[in-house]
Motif scaffolding. Sequence first.
Motif, PDB file in Angstrom:
ATOM      1  N   ARG A 191     122.188  86.059 -41.415  1.00 54.01           N
ATOM      2  CA  ARG A 191     122.237  86.359 -42.845  1.00 54.01           C
ATOM      3  C   ARG A 191     120.883  86.016 -43.444  1.00 54.01           C
ATOM      4  N   LYS A 192     120.469  86.818 -44.424  1.00 54.55           N
ATOM      5  CA  LYS A 192     119.101  86.679 -44.941  1.00 54.55           C
ATOM      6  C   LYS A 192     119.071  85.803 -46.192  1.00 54.55           C
ATOM      7  N   LEU A 193     118.107  84.873 -46.227  1.00 55.81           N
ATOM      8  CA  LEU A 193     117.839  84.133 -47.455  1.00 55.81           C
ATOM      9  C   LEU A 193     116.590  84.738 -48.082  1.00 55.81           C
ATOM     10  N   ASN A 194     116.651  85.039 -49.361  1.00 55.03           N
ATOM     11  CA  ASN A 194     115.492  85.640 -50.015  1.00 55.03           C
ATOM     12  C   ASN A 194     114.853  84.673 -50.986  1.00 55.03           C
ATOM     13  N   LYS A 195     113.606  84.949 -51.283  1.00 54.79           N
ATOM     14  CA  LYS A 195     112.840  84.064 -52.145  1.00 54.79           C
ATOM     15  C   LYS A 195     112.927  84.547 -53.585  1.00 54.79           C
ATOM     16  N   GLY A 196     113.310  83.640 -54.470  1.00 48.89           N
ATOM     17  CA  GLY A 196     113.318  83.953 -55.891  1.00 48.89           C
ATOM     18  C   GLY A 196     112.269  83.137 -56.606  1.00 48.89           C
ATOM     19  N   ARG A 197     112.519  82.843 -57.862  1.00 51.22           N
ATOM     20  CA  ARG A 197     111.596  81.999 -58.622  1.00 51.22           C
ATOM     21  C   ARG A 197     111.669  80.565 -58.128  1.00 51.22           C
ATOM     22  N   SER A 198     110.602  79.836 -58.335  1.00 53.12           N
ATOM     23  CA  SER A 198     110.549  78.446 -57.896  1.00 53.12           C
ATOM     24  C   SER A 198     110.512  77.523 -59.119  1.00 53.12           C
ATOM     25  N   TYR A 199     111.264  76.418 -59.026  1.00 52.85           N
ATOM     26  CA  TYR A 199     111.315  75.484 -60.162  1.00 52.85           C
ATOM     27  C   TYR A 199     110.811  74.091 -59.797  1.00 52.85           C
ATOM     28  N   GLY A 200     110.165  73.965 -58.668  1.00 52.92           N
ATOM     29  CA  GLY A 200     109.627  72.668 -58.275  1.00 52.92           C
ATOM     30  C   GLY A 200     108.604  72.880 -57.177  1.00 52.92           C
ATOM     31  N   ALA A 201     108.173  71.781 -56.542  1.00 50.76           N
ATOM     32  CA  ALA A 201     107.239  71.924 -55.433  1.00 50.76           C
ATOM     33  C   ALA A 201     107.990  72.540 -54.263  1.00 50.76           C
ATOM     34  N   SER A 202     107.631  73.754 -53.899  1.00 52.82           N
ATOM     35  CA  SER A 202     108.390  74.428 -52.851  1.00 52.82           C
ATOM     36  C   SER A 202     107.472  75.069 -51.830  1.00 52.82           C
ATOM     37  N   ASP A 203     106.196  74.712 -51.869  1.00 53.08           N
ATOM     38  CA  ASP A 203     105.265  75.376 -50.956  1.00 53.08           C
ATOM     39  C   ASP A 203     105.310  74.779 -49.553  1.00 53.08           C
ATOM     40  N   ARG A 204     105.910  73.574 -49.397  1.00 51.46           N
ATOM     41  CA  ARG A 204     105.937  72.952 -48.075  1.00 51.46           C
ATOM     42  C   ARG A 204     107.366  72.816 -47.618  1.00 51.46           C
ATOM     43  N   ASN A 205     107.693  73.413 -46.485  1.00 50.65           N
ATOM     44  CA  ASN A 205     109.024  73.173 -45.944  1.00 50.65           C
ATOM     45  C   ASN A 205     108.965  71.974 -45.005  1.00 50.65           C
ATOM     46  N   VAL A 206     110.077  71.699 -44.344  1.00 47.40           N
ATOM     47  CA  VAL A 206     110.184  70.442 -43.587  1.00 47.40           C
ATOM     48  C   VAL A 206     109.066  70.304 -42.549  1.00 47.40           C
ATOM     49  N   GLY A 207     108.786  71.389 -41.838  1.00 53.89           N
ATOM     50  CA  GLY A 207     107.777  71.332 -40.784  1.00 53.89           C
ATOM     51  C   GLY A 207     106.377  71.103 -41.322  1.00 53.89           C
ATOM     52  N   ASP A 208     106.114  71.552 -42.555  1.00 50.64           N
ATOM     53  CA  ASP A 208     104.769  71.435 -43.117  1.00 50.64           C
ATOM     54  C   ASP A 208     104.382  70.000 -43.450  1.00 50.64           C
ATOM     55  N   TRP A 209     105.368  69.089 -43.469  1.00 44.34           N
ATOM     56  CA  TRP A 209     105.035  67.688 -43.761  1.00 44.34           C
ATOM     57  C   TRP A 209     104.523  66.966 -42.522  1.00 44.34           C
ATOM     58  N   ALA A 210     104.364  67.715 -41.412  1.00 41.74           N
ATOM     59  CA  ALA A 210     103.925  67.095 -40.160  1.00 41.74           C
ATOM     60  C   ALA A 210     102.534  66.488 -40.296  1.00 41.74           C
ATOM     61  N   HIS A 211     101.731  66.970 -41.225  1.00 46.98           N
ATOM     62  CA  HIS A 211     100.354  66.466 -41.329  1.00 46.98           C
ATOM     63  C   HIS A 211     100.317  64.985 -41.726  1.00 46.98           C
ATOM     64  N   LEU A 212     101.439  64.461 -42.209  1.00 45.59           N
ATOM     65  CA  LEU A 212     101.490  63.030 -42.529  1.00 45.59           C
ATOM     66  C   LEU A 212     101.385  62.172 -41.282  1.00 45.59           C
ATOM     67  N   PHE A 213     101.702  62.758 -40.117  1.00 42.58           N
ATOM     68  CA  PHE A 213     101.792  61.959 -38.897  1.00 42.58           C
ATOM     69  C   PHE A 213     100.529  62.040 -38.055  1.00 42.58           C
ATOM     70  N   HIS A 214      99.574  62.864 -38.478  1.00 40.27           N
ATOM     71  CA  HIS A 214      98.367  62.999 -37.667  1.00 40.27           C
ATOM     72  C   HIS A 214      97.245  62.105 -38.205  1.00 40.27           C
TER      73      HIS A 214
END
Lengths: 482, 175
Positions: A459-482
Amino acid sequence: MSEVEKLPKKMIKLKWNDKDLEVPEGTNLLGAALNNGIKVAHYCYHPGLAVAGVCRMCMVEQQGVPRPFPACNAVVAEGIQVRNDTKQIKDAVEWTLQFHLLNHPLDCPICDQAGECGLQDYYMKHGQYDSAMIDKKVHKKKVQDIGCDVVLDAERCILCARCTRFVDDVTKTHELGIVNRGDHAEISVQKELHNDYAQNLVDICPVGALTSKDFRFKQRVWFLEDVESTCIGCETGCSVKISQNKSGAYRVRPIVDSEVNGFWMCDDGRKIYKHLSTPGRLVGPMVFKNSMFLPVAESEIKEKIKSKNIKFILSAGLSNEEYQSFFKEFKNIKNITLYQLPKTGAEFDGILKRADKNCNLRGAQKAFKLAGADSSEEAMKKMLDTLTSQDALFVVMPEIVYDHDNYASFLSKIKKAGLRVALTTDDMRSEFSDFHFLLPVPTFLEKEGHIINYQNKERKLNKGRSYGASDRNVGDWAHLFH
Amino acid sequence: MILNKELYRHHGHLKGLFIALRITIKTMIMNLTGMEKRMTINYPEEKYFYSDRFKGRHVLTVKEDGTLRCTSCMLCATYCPADCIHIIASNNDDPSVEKAPVSFEIELLRCVFCGFCEEACPVDAIRLTGEYEMAGHSEQEWVMDQHYLAYRPLLSGGKGIVSTVDDHNRLKLRL
């Protein structure tokens, strides 16, 4: 499915006005026209309900039949020639509409249906503009709270009987009926609505007689734009559209999808928009300090987790793409488990609702298996039991929680970890005071992706308007560990 | 810029100046003696009143009981080309009212005084008046809320402008 239904249906040719249609045998005549993109005025006909033939708006003439008849009450037959553009039919529709409007109050300025109202739409096309009514309008009771967040305005009703057929045929709870005769006929509420699908009544009501208490007066419909997506309320994964604009998200409605949800969706699914535009949406990383959450630099979190033993608990509500990118980015971390929302309610209620509230459990299990991690509940319990003060525990919060007791007991167990970080969409939930840091992740409406529902269907999830910080998903926070 | 160059070339500059001053002195005498009507007024002691068609500062009209007529249908906000009307609607407990604004704000700095809101209103709740004197410092002073729009002291001493447009017909036909 029986043997007869499996056979391909015979196609039938007919002519509607000057257009040739080819439809399967047994199709409703009005349904055949609507499916082929012909616009026919109608109120009572709904493809998901039994035929009533009460609104008399879809009148047609057929060659060889002496009198006009409603198309919704007929079935297609080979070679018939049907017309609804003759003067006789146009007159019939105009006068029928005037009858519908005789006692209809002029409530459009305060009516939530205005903008998507059947009466407004057809009045522009078939209206007579000068009312022939000389008597006073019949008045009925307005603003009746009939339960399940539905408000009934008996005056605005045109007695199409869609709602009574819905509670009789679909939910089989029989709360509504039509009483009295003539212009005194009205919807009577025999008992308060008590079904899980009551908000569908608001959708199928072609006028403003049934409105939603939740959406009432929040926005005019012409200010909203619909984003088509998938419901994340349970594993069914109904096709839905979420109405939103720059000031927030306001309502969720079903999309017709014959493979999954048909025409309906449940009332729990209608509430999935609530966390999208709360004032507590995170705009960046936060730290818990002086008993409140304050903005913090990423470097501070980086410093804190440096010497710690990293552990992760994911939620079963992320998209397949997010799981993929997560396992790609966090290859080195071995301690990853999955928090599954507990089953609530009946296994399957017979219509749509299912007990398993994890919208993408199948996708999560698949991704865990691929990465060699253990997605079972035992693994998570084991991890919770072995937490020490040397651990930095990252918890991806489920977006929607039904069983708050289970959730609270889960959160009470993680307190043993030395450093606790939540990846969440908002800071509104009081339980978050158990965490040292919050990192923002996108909601289901702020990312493109896929989830797998109970039928193992993507099933498809589509992108609508954003109301908060939404540019980083879970995987994008990996840079905290390097 | 010299308008009548021929005059100066013909008479020389000094003589030309006095010839040209003649019309100034003549107008001054006519004005002082009241023989000719003056084009200007002594603003702000004297004030000019524009006709009712003038589109100045907005007013929200009230019903006879003093409450706002506005039903927050948002047609003005929809129609507004400057996007300067902000309404928050709410449920009213009175079933004959049903919907009423909790907040009605107009940003005057954005407003272009086109009068579309007045035209769009189905219940004569908003009008543009002849008030043309507007001054203010900070941006907040230019945002008018519903209390100012309906009950400012200038409007019948704070009671507001009562409108009964269509009420009679409405009651007669019981629309």
